[in-house]
Design a protein around this motif. Structure first.
Motif, short mmCIF file in Angstrom:
data_model
loop_
_atom_site.label_atom_id
_atom_site.label_comp_id
_atom_site.label_asym_id
_atom_site.label_seq_id
_atom_site.Cartn_x
_atom_site.Cartn_y
_atom_site.Cartn_z
N GLY A 69 55.43 31.76 39.42
CA GLY A 69 54.68 30.57 39.81
C GLY A 69 54.58 30.54 41.32
N LYS A 70 54.06 29.44 41.86
CA LYS A 70 53.88 29.38 43.33
C LYS A 70 54.02 27.95 43.83
N VAL A 71 54.24 27.87 45.14
CA VAL A 71 54.28 26.57 45.81
C VAL A 71 53.27 26.63 46.95
N ALA B 233 37.81 26.79 40.90
CA ALA B 233 39.14 27.18 41.38
C ALA B 233 38.96 28.00 42.65
N SER B 234 40.04 28.12 43.42
CA SER B 234 40.06 29.11 44.50
C SER B 234 40.92 30.27 44.00
N PRO B 235 40.86 31.43 44.69
CA PRO B 235 41.73 32.54 44.27
C PRO B 235 43.14 32.41 44.84
N ARG C 140 45.71 17.93 34.47
CA ARG C 140 45.04 19.22 34.28
C ARG C 140 44.29 19.59 35.55
N THR C 141 44.54 20.83 36.02
CA THR C 141 43.94 21.26 37.29
C THR C 141 42.42 21.09 37.26
N GLY C 142 41.78 21.53 36.17
CA GLY C 142 40.31 21.48 36.08
C GLY C 142 39.80 20.06 36.28
N GLY D 165 50.06 21.53 45.08
CA GLY D 165 49.21 21.82 43.92
C GLY D 165 48.14 20.77 43.78
N LYS D 166 47.73 20.51 42.56
CA LYS D 166 46.56 19.63 42.35
C LYS D 166 46.83 18.16 42.66
N GLY D 167 48.09 17.71 42.53
CA GLY D 167 48.38 16.28 42.69
C GLY D 167 47.96 15.49 41.46
#
Ligand code: PMV
Length: 314
Positions: free
Chosen positions: A7-9, A128-130, A187-189, A272-274
């Motif tokens: 995962g990532k931060v 999305a971004s990459p 949900r990110t989308g 992240g998305k918040g």
């Protein structure tokens, strides 16, 4: 064969990176694992048939990067889902990595996986971004920018119809970071689509996107100087701008206030998305930040970065 991806931060630049502004993030020591074998019959995930609602990213990865041959897929993760720490990106990277490795019978090139996983995320979410798929493929700390940045190591470029991002590895000083998960899932989308609507309608939101870019560039400089006090101030400033985008919710604000009241806090922002998900706290005293977030009802986690990106084993 099996793959796993971290995962990532995101330390700076979420949302604005979708519009070509820079970002800075690093891989987290929590992973998503995929095992994939050819089978007879139909494709199954953890013994269950594929279902659009639960396996949207998996189905999209299969559509884009696989033929009809049935697969037996097993997935496992230590990442909380829909919490801003990149579980869908880690899943997309691990899944695309597995499919490309199965097809070729060899380790796929990381940039090919990063591009394929970006396509998977973008077409599943709508936008999305990459950023996430690149850092989850590469591991370590990564910046995305419109240009080559001094003092970074170029990894690859990713182009969509609208823009090109240069993906670059960046050295980071030691940072004490604590994540506080609000437990509210988003949900990110959906969140990215809401921000896009605000960007289209409102000039002050467009200005906030540009300003996040400026804060991120300053943040990269402050990190280079290991000026953690300034990094903390810039995280707070980044949060003010994320609030203007409409992604700071009352549960996140409560956690941010609790973090700021704790001794040793240098700065805090959502990551992240918040609209739910997690906050990230930069601190001199991680145990005080953990205690404050626990009292505020969050599930705190001391952030452990990892250099390990996508891993493939046959
Ligand atoms: O919340 P996450 O882990 O899905 O991260 C989303 C990051 C965004 O910048 C909001 C979107 C993107 O694709 O870059």
């Amino acid at each position: 064969m099996a793959t796993s991806a971290p995962g990532k931060v995101i330390l700076f630049g979420e949302h604005a990176v979708v519009y070509g502004e820079p970002s800075l993030s690093f891989a987290l020591d929590l992973r998503f694992q995929v095992e994939a074998e050819l089978t007879s019959g139909t494709t199954r995930v953890n013994g269950e048939p594929l279902d659009e609602r639960h396996h949207a990213y998996l189905i999209q990865a299969l559509r884009l990067h696989w033929g009809d041959a049935p697969l037996d897929l097993r997935t496992r993760t230590t990442l909380p889902s829909a919490s801003g720490v990149g579980s869908s990106a880690a899943l997309s990277v691990a899944m695309v990595g597995a499919l490309l490795a199965l097809k070729a019978g060899a380790n796929p090139a990381p940039e090919v996986v990063a591009r394929g996983a970006f396509e998977t995320e973008r077409s599943t979410q709508g936008a999305a971004s990459p950023n996430d798929t690149s850092v989850c493929t590469a591991g370590g700390a990564v910046t995305l920018a419109r240009t080559r940045l001094d003092g970074t190591q170029p990894l690859w470029e990713i182009t969509s119809e609208e823009r090109t991002w240069f993906v670059q590895r960046i050295p980071l000083p030691k940072l004490n970071l604590v994540l506080g998960n609000s437990g509210v899932r988003a949900r990110t989308g959906d969140v990215v689509a809401r921000v896009r609507e605000a960007v289209q309608k409102r000039a002050f939101v467009r200005r906030a996107i540009t300003e996040i870019g400026e804060v991120t560039r300053e943040g990269i400089e402050a990190l280079r100087r290991a000026d953690l006090r300034r990094v903390g101030e810039l995280m707070d400033h980044n949060e003010d701008l994320l609030r203007r985008l409409g992604v700071e919710t009352p549960p996140l604000r409560r956690l941010l206030d609790a973090a700021h009241a704790a001794p040793g806090t240098l700065g805090a922002k959502l990551t992240g998305k918040g609209a739910g998900g997690s906050i990230l706290v930069l601190t001199d005293r991680p145990s005080d930040a953990v205690a404050a977030l626990e009292r505020a009802g969050a599930k705190p986690l001391v952030v452990v970065p990892t250099p390990r990106g996508l891993e493939v084993s046959f």
